[in-house]
Enzyme design. Structure first.
Site, mmCIF file in Angstrom:
data_model
loop_
_atom_site.group_PDB
_atom_site.id
_atom_site.type_symbol
_atom_site.label_atom_id
_atom_site.label_comp_id
_atom_site.label_asym_id
_atom_site.label_seq_id
_atom_site.Cartn_x
_atom_site.Cartn_y
_atom_site.Cartn_z
ATOM 1 N N GLU A 266 84.591 -8.378 -93.835
ATOM 2 C CA GLU A 266 84.032 -7.355 -92.941
ATOM 3 C C GLU A 266 84.838 -6.050 -92.930
ATOM 4 O OE1 GLU A 266 82.888 -9.071 -89.148
ATOM 5 O OE2 GLU A 266 81.544 -10.476 -90.149
ATOM 6 N N GLU A 371 79.156 -15.857 -94.578
ATOM 7 C CA GLU A 371 79.569 -16.244 -93.224
ATOM 8 C C GLU A 371 78.400 -16.165 -92.258
ATOM 9 O OE1 GLU A 371 83.344 -14.573 -91.596
ATOM 10 O OE2 GLU A 371 82.321 -14.726 -89.668
#
Ligand SMILES: *[C@@H]1O[C@H](CO)[C@@H](O)[C@H](O)[C@H]1NC(C)=O
Ligand SMILES: *[C@@H]1O[C@H](CO)[C@@H](O)[C@H](O)[C@H]1NC(C)=O
Ligand SMILES: *[C@@H]1O[C@H](CO)[C@@H](O)[C@H](O)[C@H]1NC(C)=O
Ligand SMILES: *[C@@H]1O[C@H](CO)[C@@H](O)[C@H](O)[C@H]1NC(C)=O
Length: 525
Positions: A266, A371
């Site tokens: 991220e 994820e």
């Protein structure tokens, strides 16, 4: 019917297939079966009803549902199209023609799996060895859901008990003091190795860093926004790239080799100086440059790194297709990066066609979900709706050229941790160490509806059906030429009768009834 009796009955029914059914526990009483878990302990755990040998005219149907079915197996026979369907009276039954075309071949599947985090390992280690073994078998064993993919964080993330890197010695540019930690040796490596053994070496592992060591970052900490210090291509960049290489080498010394890596977990969160846990900022341009000038060459120059699948982005799909465009438009960065890693957290707010679009622009790159979890403030024991969110997303992703789907923590405690910044979430398996038990959430079964039969190297094939947000399916042909169809019906009242046809069975139809809030995996040869 009380649950002891129903367990006994299902045990009797199961004898012919020789497997252990779900030991049901109704969290809010039997009148609310949409809150039900399957309980495992040191002496008992449910497993997957075997496929057995299918005769040429039969298909196996596995059903899980909000009324408490879990991988319930039945056999259905192909019949002549003219045969009447056996519709039930007084029910809303919608007939759905489903036609499969194996000659239309789309993406190849990489795998399905979950993540080996510190939190997962700490929880698994809190069980006695017999219960641990049931848990590992449930995910990776031949009688489990046979995960084929695993992710692990490089050093700490929020699902750790504290912030640490593999080299917290400020100024150690030669990485002389680089070393794995107690967490690797106690909570990651043993379970990764057990999973590797159970899958016969068929586990695609990939690693992701959340942050460089604090001393390498502009803000001085792993936690909170910041980027690598120095200038592009400078000493911090090169040290950070060597850190990846050293990581591969240290894990290799422990018998673990990686299939892939993502460049940064991220990366866009690193723009926020107040971000609540470990992060480090890259945008598409700085990732492209780091891959092109520093990380790509360093991995190519390393025996262990040169065949590693280096994935870009590892972030929400709302960044697509721009992120892919920036990285792949550069021929050098393109040559180092075979795929795009995607997280699911904003999928409800962004179009699934962004995946489609990315695929059509970059058809030789794979899209992999790396994820996903339900992050609504910790676990909710037994909740079917959360599992339904998973299947909703997975079916859509697969229909938009995604090649695999990786869940987050494979196991958490009853509070959804440990997590050092209290960012607790849900997981498919929850562990109550004080009782020596673990609970399989409905999400575990949803993952299994995909992972069990859609084996790595399966190919998505043509499927025509009137899909809605509530009723949709996805079809595959496996490497052993099995046909696998997964269909979900999340309507509260509508029952669907699937009428499945396929060109190699002219004149025949396979009728499968999908009750409300049900998912089915249908397999035939
Ligand atoms: C383990 O689970 C089985 C099946 O639910 C149950 O019969 C048994 O009593 C449990 N064992 C313990 C120690 O709770
Ligand atoms: C490595 O660790 C040792 C022992 O803690 C320390 O004395 C040394 O300064 C460290 N080396 C570097 C380059 O940081
Ligand atoms: C390649 O590896 C050699 C030996 O390990 C090292 O000296 C060299 O600096 C490396 N080059 C790059 C680009 O990482
Ligand atoms: C994109 O994906 C959807 C399935 O979600 C599919 O129906 C559609 O045809 C795809 N778009 C294009 C342009 O192929």
């Amino acid at each position: 019917m009380n649950s002891a009796l129903s367990l006994l009955l299902s045990l009797l029914v199961s004898v012919s297939y020789c497997y252990s059914p779900c030991a049901r526990r109704y969290v809010r009483g039997e009148s609310q079966p949409e809150f039900m878990v399957c309980v495992c302990n040191a002496t008992y755990c449910d497993d997957f009803p075997p496929l057995g040998t299918l005769d040429a005219n039969s298909a196996a149907v596995y059903i899980s549902s909000s009324v408490g079915q879990r991988f319930e197996r039945s056999t259905v026979t192909w019949t002549q199209k003219t045969d009447k369907s056996s519709q039930k009276e007084g029910k809303l039954v919608v007939q759905k023609p489903v036609s499969i075309d194996p000659s239309v071949r789309m993406q190849t599947i990489l795998g399905f799996g979950g993540a080996f985090t510190d939190a997962a390992g700490i929880n698994i280690a809190s069980l006695d060895s017999a219960t641990q073994e049931f848990l590992m078998q449930s995910y990776y064993g031949p009688n489990g859901i046979q995960y084929s993919m695993g992710r692990t964080p490089m050093a700490s993330c929020d699902f750790s008990t504290h912030e640490y890197s593999y080299d917290d010695y400020s100024g150690d540019f030669a990485l002389q003091n680089f070393s794995l930690t107690t967490e690797d040796y106690q909570y990651k490596i043993p379970y990764i190795k057990r999973a590797m053994a159970l899958t016969g070496g068929d586990l695609k592992l990939f690693a992701s860093p959340w942050s460089a060591p604090g001393w390498m970052k502009t803000n001085g900490h792993m936690k909170g926004g910041g980027k690598l210090k120095g200038f592009p291509g400078g000493i911090y960049d090169h040290t950070w790239a060597q850190y990846f290489v050293r990581y591969l080498e240290e894990y290799n010394k422990n018998g673990i080799n990686f299939w892939g890596m993502t460049m940064q977990n991220e990366p866009t969160t690193g723009i926020d100086v107040n971000f609540g846990w470990q992060t480090m900022y890259f945008n598409a341009q700085s990732e492209r440059d780091f891959i092109k000038n520093v990380l790509g060459p360093a991995l190519q120059n390393s025996t262990l790194g040169k065949n590693v699948m280096l994935m870009t982005m590892d972030d929400q799909r709302s960044n697509l297709p721009d992120w892919a465009d920036v990285v792949f438009s550069d021929p050098v960065a393109n040559s180092f990066t075979p795929g795009v890693a995607v997280h699911w957290y904003q999928d409800r707010e962004s179009q699934d066609t962004l995946l489609n679009l990315t695929h059509y622009k970059w058809p030789n790159k794979f899209l992999l979900y790396t994820e996903a979890c339900i992050d609504q403030g910790g676990p909710n024991l037994g909740e079917w709706a959360r599992a339904d969110d998973y299947s909703h997303d997975i079916v859509k992703d697969l229909n938009n050229w995604v090649s695999g789907w990786t869940d987050w923590n494979i196991a958490l405690n009853m509070q959804g941790g440990p997590n050092w910044v209290n960012n607790v979430v849900d997981a498919p398996i929850l562990i109550d160490a004080s009782k020596g038990e673990f609970y399989k959430q409905p999400m575990y079964y949803i993952m299994g509806h995909f992972s069990k039969f859609i084996r790595p190297n399966s190919v998505r094939v043509g499927l025509t059906m009137a899909s809605t947000d509530q009723v949709a399916g996805v079809a595959f042909v496996t490497p052993t030429n099995q046909r696998v169809l997964v269909v979900r019906n999340s309507n509260l009242f509508e029952t669907d009768e699937l009428m499945i046809t396929i060109p190699d069975r002219p004149g025949q139809v396979l009728r499968v009834t999908l009750e409300p809030e049900t998912i089915a995996t249908i397999v035939w040869n």
